[in-house]
Design an enzyme around this catalytic site. Structure first.
Site, PDB file in Angstrom:
ATOM      1  NE  ARG A   8      -0.995  -1.018   4.772  1.00 50.62           N
ATOM      2  CZ  ARG A   8      -1.180  -0.386   5.926  1.00 50.62           C
ATOM      3  NH1 ARG A   8      -1.916   0.700   5.960  1.00 50.62           N
ATOM      4  NH2 ARG A   8      -0.674  -0.841   7.038  1.00 50.62           N
ATOM      5  CB  SER A  35      -5.826   2.339   5.974  1.00 47.15           C
ATOM      6  OG  SER A  35      -5.941   2.309   7.367  1.00 47.15           O
ATOM      7  CD  GLU A  56     -17.594   4.493   2.018  1.00 46.72           C
ATOM      8  OE1 GLU A  56     -18.845   4.589   2.102  1.00 46.72           O
ATOM      9  OE2 GLU A  56     -16.852   4.628   3.005  1.00 46.72           O
ATOM     10  CG  PHE A  81     -16.031  -0.112   3.217  1.00 49.37           C
ATOM     11  CD1 PHE A  81     -17.080  -0.876   3.741  1.00 49.37           C
ATOM     12  CD2 PHE A  81     -14.978   0.220   4.055  1.00 49.37           C
ATOM     13  CE1 PHE A  81     -17.071  -1.270   5.073  1.00 49.37           C
ATOM     14  CE2 PHE A  81     -14.963  -0.179   5.386  1.00 49.37           C
ATOM     15  CZ  PHE A  81     -16.003  -0.927   5.909  1.00 49.37           C
ATOM     16  CG  ASP A 115     -10.436  -3.554  11.717  1.00 50.91           C
ATOM     17  OD1 ASP A 115     -10.584  -3.300  12.924  1.00 50.91           O
ATOM     18  OD2 ASP A 115      -9.810  -2.820  10.937  1.00 50.91           O
ATOM     19  NE  ARG A 165      -4.330  -2.703   8.347  1.00 48.29           N
ATOM     20  CZ  ARG A 165      -4.825  -1.468   8.304  1.00 48.29           C
ATOM     21  NH1 ARG A 165      -5.536  -1.099   7.259  1.00 48.29           N
ATOM     22  NH2 ARG A 165      -4.613  -0.626   9.277  1.00 48.29           N
TER      23      ARG A 165
END
Ligand SMILES: Cc1ncc(C[n+]2csc(CCOP(=O)(O)OP(=O)(O)O)c2C)c(N)n1
Lengths: 311, 282
Positions: A8, A35, A56, A81, A115, A165
């Protein structure tokens, strides 16, 4: 230039680099910039960085509008999302019109381990690849991420990139030529071929190493463009093997495995799909626990290969 | 602002012709969105034949103003304007929604010259319009963007996301016209989903709000010019209209949201057109 093994961070840095010359690149963010690393772009080019708030759907359609004026918008959010929350906006505003909008699904797969299920995307590839015009990309390391982002800017059309991630070891050759649609052999072998994507590339490479000691020769192919799938290359890599395995950090329904199965339906080769069985994610204190739980570790790949060779 | 009698009369003529073109597209037996196309016809005539800067010889002229039908189902009224301006041959009107034609059931930028985006899934057009407005601003263009919204469509949450974002970005090159006809697909908005304090809502969301009679040409022109002159942020024109306007059998009725006229209604509709033509010249 890439400064770490973070996919990322490399994504963000590459766009900063490209954004200097290409002033058409614009970035949109929905409050997850630290993030997704889109914030790196925002720090350097604030006038081309649109903070859209936690909205979004609007972000996706606004990106469609920006592309209608010749801009190259990148929209950023977590993969769940980016793909799911704005699905109809991506379908109607972006892909039906075949607009040049790039969608970054960050923290993809199980990689946002803490999460839990609301934040872990096991369905984003399925959602995105069923859309006509859409290209679906899944880099396996930071090197490939950098090459991919450059190609995304150079190539017109709607594209989805799914980004892990966590830092991943570099397994691809920085000097190799990259183009969208290309699949690359990363390990040569002759008994079985594994078509892997994302983190499963390195897991499959390790499995190949384990199995070599047992006398099983495994070919590993990195399929980083899930759509359009190069079926000719796919069939080529199946030549001579006794069985085919696919490996992805995604549901086995609608992902890489399903697509490969469709493409190989006439070959009659034994086929096994490694991925998340029809279920959601869960929280864990680290990524490894989840990979183990869902059967996505190198040992899992190895045992599935052993099994398919004995049937 | 003063408008010459001749300008107003000419725009009224255009509005009649726009409604005539709509009739031409949906002869008896052919289903089409009559109600929501005719309610916004006067505003559309003002936009296409006066307010907007357009170049019919080059539909992609970078300096053009853009109009996006967020209420994409009412695209018949946009086809009616574009045909009148010569964006495509009039013969296409007879082929709307057919396999051979270039006029799709909902706006399709690939098939139809003059169409700026893909719409049809309600609630997205204001966001797309905002994106275009932001892109134009980055390019230092003075082109403007007009988004046409339905009042029923305002139930979509994304409209309000876009409304907030347009205010955040002070998109003064964006104007939304809300076709406030009080009727949606299956009944009145009062019955289906009444949204309270609409004027105050848009204002509270940070918009410059102008409330008008959407069938009064002078009020329409004044509002569009006021929107142009306003530089602090986006403008919402809340236009009170009548669904099915000018065709008594259809006025205010959800039945004609998307329906076919019968022979008798169609004859009456054309008589209405002839009457209006006579009145405007009187
Ligand atoms: C997302 C979405 N939901 C439902 C529809 C079906 N639909 C088309 S028009 C319409 C009613 C629209 O009412 P309004 O916005 O008031 O438009 P108008 O009365 O001006 O025609 C509905 C429900 C749609 N096109 N898109």
């Amino acid at each position: 230039m890439r400064t770490s093994d973070s996919l990322r961070k490399t994504y963000g840095e590459t766009l900063v680099e490209l954004g200097e010359k290409n002033t058409d690149i614009v970035m949109l963010e929905a409050d997850l910039g630290n993030s997704t690393m889109s914030s790196l772009f925002g720090n350097v080019y604030p006038e081309r960085y649109f903070q859209m708030g936690i909205a979004e759907q609007n972000m996706a359609s606004v990106a469609a509008g920006l592309s209608l004026t010749g801009k190259i918008p990148f929209i950023n959010s977590f993969a769940v999302f980016a793909s799911g929350r704005a699905y109809d906006q991506i379908r109607s505003s972006i892909t039906i019109a075949n607009l040049n909008v790039k969608i970054c699904g960050s923290s993809a797969g199980l990689s946002d381990f803490g999460d839990g299920k609301t934040h872990q995307s096991i369905d984003d590839i399925a959602l995105m690849q069923v859309l006509p015009h859409m290209t679906v990309l899944s880099p396996c390391d930071a090197v490939e991420t950098e090459q991919m982002v450059k190609a995304m800017v150079e190539t017109k059309g709607p594209m989805y990139i799914r980004i892990n991630r966590n830092d991943l070891p570099v397994v691809t050759d920085p000097n190799s030529e990259y183009h969208i649609g290309k699949m690359t052999r990363v390990v040569e072998g002759s008994d079985v071929v594994v078509f892997a994507t994302g983190i499963m590339v390195q897991q499959s490479m390790q499995a190949a190493k384990l199995l070599l000691e047992e006398g099983i020769s495994v070919r590993v192919v990195n399929v980083s463009t899930i759509k359009p799938l190069d079926t000719e290359a796919l069939l080529g890599f199946c030549e001579g093997v006794k069985a085919v395995v696919t490996a992805e950090e995604h549901s086995i329904i609608g992902g890489l495995g399903s697509t490969v199965a469709g493409a190989l339906s006439k070959t009659r080769l034994p086929l096994d799909l490694i991925g998340v069985d029809d279920r959601y994610g869960t929280s864990a204190e680290n990524y490894t626990i989840l990979l183990k739980h869902y059967g996505l570790e190198s040992e899992d790949v190895a045992s599935r290969i052993r099994a398919i060779l004995t049937v | 602002m003063e408008y010459s009698e001749e300008l107003v009369r000419e725009l009224k003529r255009k509005a009649i012709q726009v409604r005539a073109n709509i009739l031409e597209m949906i002869p008896p037996g052919k289903v089409g969105h009559l109600g929501g196309s005719t309610s916004i016809a006067d505003v559309m005539a003002a936009l296409y034949f006066h307010t907007m800067r357009i170049n019919k010889n080059n539909p992609k002229d970078p300096g053009r103003d853009r109009l996006i039908m967020s209420k994409g189902h009412a695209v018949l009224v946009q086809y009616a304007c574009l045909a009148e301006l010569g964006y495509f041959d009039r013969s296409e009107l007879g082929k709307v929604k057919t396999f051979a034609g270039i006029l799709q059931g909902h706006p399709d930028m690939d098939k139809t010259p003059g169409i700026e985006a893909v719409t049809g899934s309600l609630g997205q057009g204001l966001s797309v319009s905002l994106g275009v407005a932001l892109g134009l601003r980055l390019d230092k263009s003075d082109s403007r963007v007009y988004a046409i919204l339905g009042d029923g469509e305002l139930a979509e949450g994304q409209i309000w996301e876009a409304a907030m974002a347009a205010a955040v970005y002070k998109a003064s090159n964006l104007t939304a016209v809300i076709d406030w006809n009080g009727v949606q697909a299956t009944s009145t908005t009062a019955e289906i989903f009444p949204i309270a304090n609409l004027v105050e809502k848009w204002r509270a969301f940070g918009w410059n709000v102008i409330e008008i009679d959407g069938h009064d040409m002078i009020q329409v022109l004044l509002a569009l010019d006021a929107a142009k002159a306003y530089t602090q942020g986006p403008t919402a024109i809340l236009a009170h209209t009548i669904k099915g306007k000018c065709f008594p059998f259809a006025e205010g009725k959800a039945k004609y949201h998307n329906a076919a006229m019968n022979e008798e209604e169609y004859t009456i509709a054309w008589q209405c057109i002839e009457n209006m033509k006579r009145e405007v010249e009187a």
